[in-house]
Scaffold this motif. Structure first.
Motif: not given
Length: 284
Positions: A131-133, A171-172, A254, A256-257
């Motif tokens: 997961n990348y939020t 995450d970013n 990467v 983004i989810t």
């Protein structure tokens, strides 16, 4: 071991002087390199970006700063740290030395230093279960223009933006320019996928002139099935996108989810990573 102007020093002996211009004024540039088994990924692109940036900052480029000279110094530092047969992350830093206030003195001379550290992944991968939020970082904005796109030591927005992301469990974060257009992530360039069309902000918007951005655009240009556009991205477009992904040399791509209530897939990003690794195998 650290490389200071061609001399290998231990960490304890490699202290910068307090009047170093990179430390005092951010009068410095850097390149972050990925090196695998003694092979510098995309070295030519890194080198020419550095030379172009040095000219923009009106640095007097030393005659010995050739591509071959700096490559030898990088690999010498890699070998001194026993990473010649491993994956490494390298920082090549260039500054104007010491002397002067805002105006460099006549004694100010360009110098370099190189530091290395081990890195886990030799090739680029995507964890489809990760997961990348992200969210927008709106406390401060970047001025449009090519000066904002230099990889300089002035990274205040990236630093405080990263702190903001950590404090809010992101995450970013995505960065805006003063026109309120989305230009990049804190640590890489941004690509948007919508109905088979790929969009990324143009350099004039203030985003980093990313080396991986250039590689991705070259790969996309060879695909007749996609349309690529370098154009402004508004915050409203983010939630309408099919995919969003971030690119940089160290991590590659990467996906983004999640952005706010919108969740994204990574099908296109995965196919792009496959093509990127195929290109790297040809270069290795």
């Amino acid at each position: 071991m650290i490389n200071f102007n061609g001399k290998l020093l231990s960490q304890l002996d490699s202290k910068l002087r307090v009047d170093n211009r990179g430390y005092k004024y951010g009068d410095a540039l850097f390149e972050t390199l990925k090196v695998i088994n003694g092979k510098i990924f995309f070295w030519e692109d890194h080198y020419f970006r550095l030379m172009s940036s040095m000219r923009i900052l009106r640095m007097d480029i030393p005659m010995n700063f050739t591509m071959e000279f700096l490559e030898v110094e990088i690999l010498k530092t890699i070998e001194a740290n026993n990473l010649s047969e491993a994956s490494a992350r390298v920082r090549l830093n260039v500054d104007r030395g010491e002397g002067g206030k805002y105006l460099p003195s006549n004694e100010s001379k360009v110098q370099f230093n190189i530091s290395v550290e081990p890195h886990d992944n030799p090739f680029y991968t995507i964890d489809v279960n990760a997961n990348y939020t992200v969210d927008l970082y709106k406390d401060y904005f970047v001025a449009p223009g090519l000066l904002s796109g230099l990889k300089s030591n002035n990274k205040a927005i990236q630093v405080i933006g990263s702190i903001y992301a950590k404090e809010n469990d992101f995450d970013n974060c995505l960065v805006l320019n003063t026109n309120k257009s989305v230009i990049e992530a804190l640590n890489g360039n941004l690509f948007l996928v919508k109905d088979g069309k790929i969009k990324t902000p143009p350099l004039e918007e203030g985003c980093l002139k990313g080396v991986m951005r250039k590689q991705i655009l070259e790969l996309l240009a060879k695909d007749v099935n996609v349309v690529v556009e370098e154009a402004s991205i508004s915050p409203f477009e983010l939630q309408k996108a099919d995919e969003l992904f971030i690119t940089n040399v160290i991590k590659g791509i990467v996906p983004i989810t999640k952005y706010r209530k919108k969740e994204y897939g990574s099908t296109f990003a995965q196919s792009l990573v496959t093509k990127l690794n195929a290109k790297l195998r040809l270069l290795s």
